[in-house]
Design an enzyme around this catalytic site. Structure first.
Site, PDB file in Angstrom:
ATOM      1  N   TYR A 114       4.290  15.335  -9.558  1.00 56.58           N
ATOM      2  CA  TYR A 114       3.973  14.339  -8.532  1.00 56.58           C
ATOM      3  C   TYR A 114       4.089  14.958  -7.141  1.00 56.58           C
ATOM      4  CZ  TYR A 114       4.277  10.074  -5.718  1.00 56.58           C
ATOM      5  OH  TYR A 114       4.062   9.098  -4.781  1.00 56.58           O
ATOM      6  N   CYS A 133     -17.732  -8.553  -7.313  1.00 61.49           N
ATOM      7  CA  CYS A 133     -18.618  -7.640  -8.025  1.00 61.49           C
ATOM      8  C   CYS A 133     -19.166  -8.349  -9.252  1.00 61.49           C
ATOM      9  CB  CYS A 133     -17.853  -6.386  -8.446  1.00 61.49           C
ATOM     10  SG  CYS A 133     -18.839  -5.233  -9.438  1.00 61.49           S
ATOM     11  N   TYR A 148      -5.463   9.810  -3.323  1.00 61.79           N
ATOM     12  CA  TYR A 148      -5.725   8.369  -3.278  1.00 61.79           C
ATOM     13  C   TYR A 148      -7.221   8.050  -3.260  1.00 61.79           C
ATOM     14  CZ  TYR A 148      -0.806   8.467  -2.057  1.00 61.79           C
ATOM     15  OH  TYR A 148       0.548   8.697  -2.073  1.00 61.79           O
ATOM     16  N   ASP A 182      -2.185   4.702   2.515  1.00 65.15           N
ATOM     17  CA  ASP A 182      -2.005   5.857   1.634  1.00 65.15           C
ATOM     18  C   ASP A 182      -3.138   6.845   1.904  1.00 65.15           C
ATOM     19  OD1 ASP A 182       0.248   4.762   0.367  1.00 65.15           O
ATOM     20  OD2 ASP A 182      -1.002   3.649  -1.039  1.00 65.15           O
ATOM     21  N   CYS A 207       3.373  -1.595  -3.734  1.00 66.77           N
ATOM     22  CA  CYS A 207       2.008  -1.710  -4.243  1.00 66.77           C
ATOM     23  C   CYS A 207       1.085  -1.924  -3.060  1.00 66.77           C
ATOM     24  CB  CYS A 207       1.868  -2.865  -5.240  1.00 66.77           C
ATOM     25  SG  CYS A 207       0.159  -3.085  -5.823  1.00 66.77           S
ATOM     26  N   GLU A 234      -4.620  10.394  -8.306  1.00 68.75           N
ATOM     27  CA  GLU A 234      -3.752   9.551  -9.119  1.00 68.75           C
ATOM     28  C   GLU A 234      -4.652   8.607  -9.913  1.00 68.75           C
ATOM     29  OE1 GLU A 234      -0.612   7.532  -7.119  1.00 68.75           O
ATOM     30  OE2 GLU A 234       0.173   9.337  -6.169  1.00 68.75           O
ATOM     31  N   CYS A 292      -2.814   4.333  -5.076  1.00 73.59           N
ATOM     32  CA  CYS A 292      -1.502   4.510  -5.711  1.00 73.59           C
ATOM     33  C   CYS A 292      -1.525   3.970  -7.139  1.00 73.59           C
ATOM     34  CB  CYS A 292      -0.426   3.799  -4.891  1.00 73.59           C
ATOM     35  SG  CYS A 292       1.215   3.858  -5.634  1.00 73.59           S
TER      36      CYS A 292
END
Length: 221
Positions: free
Chosen positions: A89, A213, A141, A136, A204, A101, A58
């Site tokens: 959208y 990482c 996504y 999602d 969110c 997205e 998202c």
């Protein structure tokens, strides 16, 4: 039941030419300025600045990560990697445009390295989930890095390989992130731009793997 299953399958599979929605010739209306920084969303951008394009689920929460990063000049959300020109959208949510997205990041390479942006990208979502991020679900996504130069492409691939080794060591699955040259970017509608600045308690769903990482070494130019 068949209808629901058919729709889900479409959202998990990218459309081929002939299946995609037709879209439109004209760009969608969107904001002129960034809601937070007040800088021009579509440029002109300062000379010497670079662009990056990331898809990590998202785009509401993803954009906030980058506009809060020192050295990032402006951000915008939109759609990339699909077939439908100037999609809405609602159209992208059907899975029939092929777009992900994404967040456009304009940054000063003297203040923040592309490698640092890659680190944020990898650590802020789960790049092993294919056509989804948590709850999602759908092609929009998917995890993606779209690059603007050979140097970015090399760094993106090196960072993927390094993070894959770290994920493997943590017992995680294989990375499914798409890495490709940047396609056309379509700005999303105004209400989606800097959404979480306008709606602080908005949704969110970003969630990383918890695996760090290591910043990859910058590729030689």
């Amino acid at each position: 039941m068949f209808f629901l299953s058919d729709m889900l399958n479409k959202k998990l599979k990218l459309p081929v030419p002939g299946e995609a929605l037709p879209g439109r010739e004209r760009p969608l209306p969107t904001a002129n300025k960034h809601h937070v920084s007040k800088r021009p969303l579509k440029g002109p951008y300062p000379e010497g600045f670079e662009q990056a394009l990331f898809g990590l689920g998202c785009f509401w929460g993803a954009e906030r990560l980058f506009w809060q990063t020192p050295g990032v000049w402006v951000t915008a959300v939109g759609y990339a990697g699909g077939l439908t020109p100037n999609p809405t959208y609602q159209e992208t949510c059907t899975g029939l445009t092929g777009h992900a997205e994404v967040v456009l990041v304009v940054f000063d390479p003297k203040e923040v390295a592309y490698a640092d942006l890659l680190k944020i990208f990898w650590e802020s979502h789960d790049p092993t989930q294919g056509m989804r991020q948590g709850n999602d679900v759908g092609t929009t996504y998917r995890s993606a890095i779209y690059t603007f130069s050979d140097a970015q492409q090399a760094e993106a691939i090196a960072s993927r390989d390094a993070y894959q080794a770290a994920l493997k060591g943590a017992g995680r699955d294989k990375i499914t992130t798409e890495i490709a040259a940047a396609p056309e970017f379509y700005f999303a509608e105004e209400d989606h731009q800097q959404y979480l600045a306008k709606n602080p308690y908005g949704y969110c769903g970003l969630k990383g793997t918890g695996v760090a990482c290591a910043i990859p070494q910058r590729a030689a130019i």
